[in-house]
Scaffold this motif. Structure first.
Motif, mmCIF file in Angstrom:
data_model
loop_
_atom_site.group_PDB
_atom_site.id
_atom_site.type_symbol
_atom_site.label_atom_id
_atom_site.label_comp_id
_atom_site.label_asym_id
_atom_site.label_seq_id
_atom_site.Cartn_x
_atom_site.Cartn_y
_atom_site.Cartn_z
ATOM 1 N N PRO A 136 -19.106 -38.849 -15.353
ATOM 2 C CA PRO A 136 -19.193 -38.567 -16.788
ATOM 3 C C PRO A 136 -18.067 -37.654 -17.252
ATOM 4 N N PRO A 137 -17.792 -37.628 -18.543
ATOM 5 C CA PRO A 137 -16.719 -36.756 -19.061
ATOM 6 C C PRO A 137 -17.070 -35.287 -18.886
ATOM 7 N N LEU A 138 -16.042 -34.480 -18.690
ATOM 8 C CA LEU A 138 -16.230 -33.037 -18.553
ATOM 9 C C LEU A 138 -16.216 -32.338 -19.901
ATOM 10 N N VAL A 139 -15.591 -32.965 -20.884
ATOM 11 C CA VAL A 139 -15.525 -32.414 -22.243
ATOM 12 C C VAL A 139 -16.236 -33.391 -23.166
ATOM 13 N N ARG A 140 -17.182 -32.899 -23.937
ATOM 14 C CA ARG A 140 -17.990 -33.766 -24.784
ATOM 15 C C ARG A 140 -17.481 -33.767 -26.229
ATOM 16 N N GLY A 141 -17.988 -34.708 -27.005
ATOM 17 C CA GLY A 141 -17.600 -34.834 -28.405
ATOM 18 C C GLY A 141 -17.449 -36.295 -28.782
ATOM 19 N N ARG A 142 -17.829 -36.666 -30.009
ATOM 20 C CA ARG A 142 -17.749 -38.050 -30.448
ATOM 21 C C ARG A 142 -16.287 -38.486 -30.533
ATOM 22 N N LEU A 143 -15.994 -39.653 -29.955
ATOM 23 C CA LEU A 143 -14.613 -40.102 -29.836
ATOM 24 C C LEU A 143 -14.294 -41.292 -30.727
ATOM 25 N N ASP A 144 -15.306 -41.900 -31.332
ATOM 26 C CA ASP A 144 -15.080 -43.107 -32.119
ATOM 27 C C ASP A 144 -13.996 -42.879 -33.168
ATOM 28 N N GLY A 145 -13.046 -43.796 -33.227
ATOM 29 C CA GLY A 145 -11.999 -43.742 -34.244
ATOM 30 C C GLY A 145 -10.760 -42.990 -33.827
ATOM 31 N N LYS A 146 -10.831 -42.190 -32.747
ATOM 32 C CA LYS A 146 -9.669 -41.444 -32.296
ATOM 33 C C LYS A 146 -8.713 -42.372 -31.560
ATOM 34 N N ARG A 147 -7.451 -42.246 -31.869
ATOM 35 C CA ARG A 147 -6.454 -43.144 -31.294
ATOM 36 C C ARG A 147 -6.198 -42.842 -29.829
ATOM 37 N N SER A 148 -6.225 -41.577 -29.458
ATOM 38 C CA SER A 148 -5.988 -41.230 -28.056
ATOM 39 C C SER A 148 -6.802 -39.995 -27.690
ATOM 40 N N TRP A 158 -15.524 -41.354 -19.599
ATOM 41 C CA TRP A 158 -16.198 -41.800 -18.389
ATOM 42 C C TRP A 158 -15.170 -42.483 -17.490
ATOM 43 N N ALA A 159 -15.357 -42.354 -16.185
ATOM 44 C CA ALA A 159 -14.443 -42.993 -15.236
ATOM 45 C C ALA A 159 -15.259 -43.731 -14.176
ATOM 46 N N LEU A 160 -14.690 -44.803 -13.694
ATOM 47 C CA LEU A 160 -15.317 -45.625 -12.663
ATOM 48 C C LEU A 160 -14.470 -45.529 -11.404
ATOM 49 N N ASN A 161 -15.084 -45.133 -10.296
ATOM 50 C CA ASN A 161 -14.378 -44.934 -9.033
ATOM 51 C C ASN A 161 -14.732 -46.060 -8.072
ATOM 52 N N THR A 167 -9.319 -45.838 -9.734
ATOM 53 C CA THR A 167 -10.055 -45.217 -10.836
ATOM 54 C C THR A 167 -9.769 -45.972 -12.125
ATOM 55 N N ILE A 168 -10.832 -46.324 -12.837
ATOM 56 C CA ILE A 168 -10.697 -47.023 -14.106
ATOM 57 C C ILE A 168 -11.315 -46.155 -15.198
ATOM 58 N N GLU A 169 -10.516 -45.759 -16.170
ATOM 59 C CA GLU A 169 -11.040 -44.991 -17.292
ATOM 60 C C GLU A 169 -11.719 -45.933 -18.275
ATOM 61 N N LEU A 170 -12.864 -45.522 -18.774
ATOM 62 C CA LEU A 170 -13.665 -46.345 -19.672
ATOM 63 C C LEU A 170 -13.626 -45.775 -21.083
ATOM 64 N N GLY A 171 -13.391 -46.632 -22.047
ATOM 65 C CA GLY A 171 -13.277 -46.173 -23.430
ATOM 66 C C GLY A 171 -11.944 -45.535 -23.719
ATOM 67 N N ASP A 172 -10.921 -45.895 -22.949
ATOM 68 C CA ASP A 172 -9.615 -45.252 -23.097
ATOM 69 C C ASP A 172 -8.781 -45.848 -24.223
ATOM 70 N N VAL A 173 -9.233 -46.959 -24.820
ATOM 71 C CA VAL A 173 -8.567 -47.493 -26.016
ATOM 72 C C VAL A 173 -9.553 -47.413 -27.170
ATOM 73 N N ALA A 174 -9.029 -47.273 -28.379
ATOM 74 C CA ALA A 174 -9.868 -46.947 -29.542
ATOM 75 C C ALA A 174 -11.006 -47.938 -29.755
ATOM 76 N N GLY A 184 -18.650 -45.147 -24.082
ATOM 77 C CA GLY A 184 -19.056 -43.834 -23.583
ATOM 78 C C GLY A 184 -20.448 -43.453 -24.073
ATOM 79 N N ARG A 185 -20.748 -43.755 -25.337
ATOM 80 C CA ARG A 185 -22.075 -43.444 -25.873
ATOM 81 C C ARG A 185 -23.153 -44.286 -25.197
#
Length: 339
Positions: free
Chosen positions: A139-151, A158-161, A179-186, A192-193
């Motif tokens: 799971p992410p170490l830093v929280r906060g809604r990410l929807d709409g953020k470009r980067s 979240w990451a998949l190992n 490692t595959i990052e999940l939700g890494d594009v807008a 992640g939610r």
């Protein structure tokens, strides 16, 4: 030819995890299971045929030349031949996949819906996706809604190992610690939610970290995927193969320029750039999408926009019901008890 046989037998041995069986009866059962594994991993039919030939070359006393020898393995190979997808596998467009996932959610198959989405987004092979455990998700170490953020930074994703070195099981291309990052594009921030809700539900039900995500078999997943694809109005059953999710995700990202080709190659663990060049052709996705019948096409086109709130809401609803049904001390349920 002999070197190919040795290579195929080595792969078979690695899959078995121990020395190959030396009796025909046991070999037939084990080889049949391996045939199923290769089919669901998207291997071509000729690889199964050659593996059978390699077994007979190594163990001629098991019936080489006898059409009825290793009958279970031969039956698996016959089924593979019957269901074998086209060699030039067409990628599935996200709009159609989103509609299939939507129908899974509406049918209550939440984990199947989530794993199907992860398979597309992460370019996962079906066998890898089905074997995923909760402890492979970070799971992410830093929280906060990410929807709409470009980067966003990696700490907020979240990451998949995959293929962790300590487990001594490499990927199909022989690599470890992917490692595959999940939700890494807008357009995929919503995943992640969904993972937050699914993980909270899992913890609430007392399912351990070491448990698999999937609460279904490969056979059920395959059958449901084809059925929902047909319900979505897609007429080409032979294209509705789980492996098309891996190709579809790469085609979607490359065709929509969401990632550079080198990143697509790395994410999918393809060895060469020529292996992924075929995915940068959005016209092929449009061609497949045009096969959806006109009565269902509007619903297919709407699904990709509506899916994030639908699947997240479904997990939240199930979490709320699970929470209200628990006594104060908490009640644990067996791993895989999602429905």
């Amino acid at each position: 030819c002999l070197s190919l046989y040795e290579d195929l037998l080595q792969r078979f041995t690695e899959w078995v995890g121990e020395a190959l069986p030396t009796t025909a009866a046991l070999m037939s059962r084990v080889l049949a299971s391996y045939m199923d594994h290769m089919f669901f991993e998207g291997e071509e039919l000729h690889m199964g045929t050659k593996t059978l030939a390699a077994v007979f070359h190594r163990f001629p006393y098991m019936g080489r030349g006898n059409k009825h020898a290793l009958s279970e393995a031969r039956q698996a190979l016959a089924g593979w031949k019957k269901l074998n997808p086209p060699k030039a596998r067409l990628a599935l467009p996200w709009e159609l996949v989103a509609r299939i996932i939507t129908l899974m959610v509406e049918d209550g198959e939440l984990m199947m819906a989530l794993i199907t989405a992860l398979c597309f987004h992460g370019y996962l092979r079906p066998g890898v996706a089905l074997a995923l455990r909760w402890d492979q998700l970070t799971p992410p170490l830093v929280r906060g809604r990410l929807d709409g953020k470009r980067s966003v930074g990696s700490l907020r994703l979240w990451a998949l190992n995959l293929h962790q070195f300590e487990e001594k099981i490499p990927s199909k291309t022989g690599t470890f610690d992917e490692t595959i990052e999940l939700g890494d594009v807008a357009s995929w921030r919503w995943i992640g939610r969904v993972l937050d809700a699914a993980n909270e539900l899992r913890q609430n039900q007392g399912i351990p970290d070491s448990a698999p995500l999937a609460d279904f078999s490969m056979a059920k997943w395959t059958k449901t995927f084809v059925k929902k694809g047909e319900m979505a109005g897609f007429p080409r059953k032979e294209i509705l193969h789980l492996y098309a999710l891996r190709h579809g995700g790469a085609s979607h990202d490359a065709g929509n320029k969401l990632r550079p080709m080198l990143e697509v190659q790395k994410r999918g663990s393809w060895r060469t750039t020529t292996s992924v060049c075929r995915y940068s052709k959005p016209g092929r996705l449009n061609q497949v999408l045009s096969l959806v019948n006109t009565e269902q096409r509007a619903a297919v086109m709407r699904s990709s926009a509506a899916l994030p709130e639908l699947i997240c809401g479904a997990f939240r609803d199930r979490l709320a019901k699970s929470s209200t049904s628990l006594p104060v001390s908490g009640r644990k349920r067996k791993a895989g008890s999602w429905r």
